[in-house]
Enzyme design. Structure first.
Site, PDB file in Angstrom:
ATOM      1  N   GLU A 177     -63.015  14.734  17.092  1.00  0.00           N
ATOM      2  CA  GLU A 177     -64.019  14.638  18.157  1.00  0.00           C
ATOM      3  C   GLU A 177     -63.917  13.323  18.926  1.00  0.00           C
ATOM      4  O   GLU A 177     -64.642  12.363  18.647  1.00  0.00           O
ATOM      5  CB  GLU A 177     -65.442  14.785  17.606  1.00  0.00           C
ATOM      6  CG  GLU A 177     -66.495  14.810  18.722  1.00  0.00           C
ATOM      7  CD  GLU A 177     -67.922  14.839  18.220  1.00  0.00           C
ATOM      8  OE1 GLU A 177     -68.837  14.935  19.062  1.00  0.00           O
ATOM      9  OE2 GLU A 177     -68.139  14.752  16.996  1.00  0.00           O
ATOM     10  N   LYS A 213     -63.236  18.966  19.021  1.00  0.00           N
ATOM     11  CA  LYS A 213     -64.582  19.002  19.579  1.00  0.00           C
ATOM     12  C   LYS A 213     -64.604  18.070  20.776  1.00  0.00           C
ATOM     13  O   LYS A 213     -64.462  16.854  20.625  1.00  0.00           O
ATOM     14  CB  LYS A 213     -65.634  18.602  18.550  1.00  0.00           C
ATOM     15  CG  LYS A 213     -67.056  18.671  19.088  1.00  0.00           C
ATOM     16  CD  LYS A 213     -68.111  18.522  18.001  1.00  0.00           C
ATOM     17  CE  LYS A 213     -69.515  18.557  18.592  1.00  0.00           C
ATOM     18  NZ  LYS A 213     -70.579  18.513  17.562  1.00  0.00           N
TER      19      LYS A 213
END
Length: 307
Positions: A177, A213
């Site tokens: 992420e 992500k």
């Protein structure tokens, strides 16, 4: 169910990821939005008891089901607790049929080169082994990009993939992420630089897979090459501070991208709501995010087929 079966579910299953992983630093804000002011607790232990009660209410709600939710991201303190006499990860998987994912980062370093790297994660291998033993499927680890600085973005991606390799070696699915700050004045430029770095690192993974992500891109479809990449299990989108309505609208314009929402998912839920009202509002939120995710995912098979 074996890891291979759970991986297949993660890669191809319908639904989105519910992010319930607020850590110590973000918990007061999450509680305030839920209607519990800081004056309601005096210690960290009391604070974490309150957020666990809030998360338990969400997870045990009849609206929170595998029909719409593919996985949920949990804070370490949540995984260490119980729901209905079961470990939380076990409850999420065995009772709800939803894949449990553990947030493993320990917060962010101060900004340098326009980015904030992850702090060191002491005892990582022990944490990963314990998570695997508790039935956790994967991990999530966050850093932040605030400027279109090639040096800083390269440092973020290098760190993320070095950590991902350790997670894969432990038998878990890493969710990489590198968040692009939605308020960055050059957000589109940061996304272009990030995409180039991610593609380079993905090409070096061999037969290993990661999930990504990412912030919903400024240019619709920008993450298409990442979604189609054979080393990417799934690309999911954080709401990043957008309202649920705006996040859903942006998400639905990006084929193959599914939600991994936190604040947008819980928007409007409060501690003093009657259970029926709470469940209804949560259900409406879940259905709207699911619809946006599936609208965006309608082209996923075509994207993967082009890889």
């Amino acid at each position: 169910m074996s890891y291979a079966d759970r991986l297949a579910r993660f890669e191809t299953g319908a639904g989105f990821i519910a992010a319930l992983d607020q850590s110590g630093g973000s918990t007061p804000g999450a509680l305030a939005r839920y209607g519990i002011p800081e004056s309601a607790y005096g210690t960290d232990e009391e604070m974490f008891d309150l957020i666990h009660a809030a998360r338990t209410r969400v997870i045990t709600s009849p609206a929170f089901t595998r029909e719409h939710i593919l996985a949920t991201i949990l804070f370490q303190g949540t995984v260490d607790r119980q729901i209905a006499g079961r470990g939380v990860a076990d409850y999420v998987w065995r009772v709800k049929g939803i894949l449990p994912i553990l947030k493993i980062d320990k917060g962010l370093e101060e900004e340098s080169d326009g980015v904030r790297l992850m702090k060191p994660i002491p005892g990582l291998e022990d944490t990963l082994a314990a998570a695997l033993d508790k039935g956790v499927f994967g991990t999530k680890e966050r850093s932040v990009i605030r400027e279109a600085n090639p040096v800083g973005i390269a440092r973020v991606v290098d760190q993320q993939f070095a950590l991902a390799e350790r997670v894969v070696a432990a038998g878990l699915m890493p969710i990489v992420e590198p968040e692009n700050d939605i308020n960055a004045p050059d957000k589109a430029a940061t996304e272009d630089l990030l995409r180039e770095q991610l593609l380079t690192h993905l090409d070096d993974l061999g037969d290993r897979k990661v999930a990504l992500k990412l912030t919903i891109p400024t240019v619709d479809g920008l993450w298409g090459d990442l979604i189609a990449h054979p080393n990417v299990a799934r690309v999911v989108a954080l709401s990043g501070g957008y309202t649920r309505a705006e996040a859903n609208e942006r998400l639905a314009r990006n084929p193959g991208l599914i939600a991994s929402f936190s604040r947008a998912l819980l928007e409007g839920l409060t501690v003093d709501q009657a259970d029926a009202d709470f469940d209804r509002m949560l259900g409406e939120s879940i259905v709207s995010i699911y619809a946006a995710s599936m609208a965006g995912s309608s082209g996923m098979s075509g994207l993967r087929g082009a890889a």
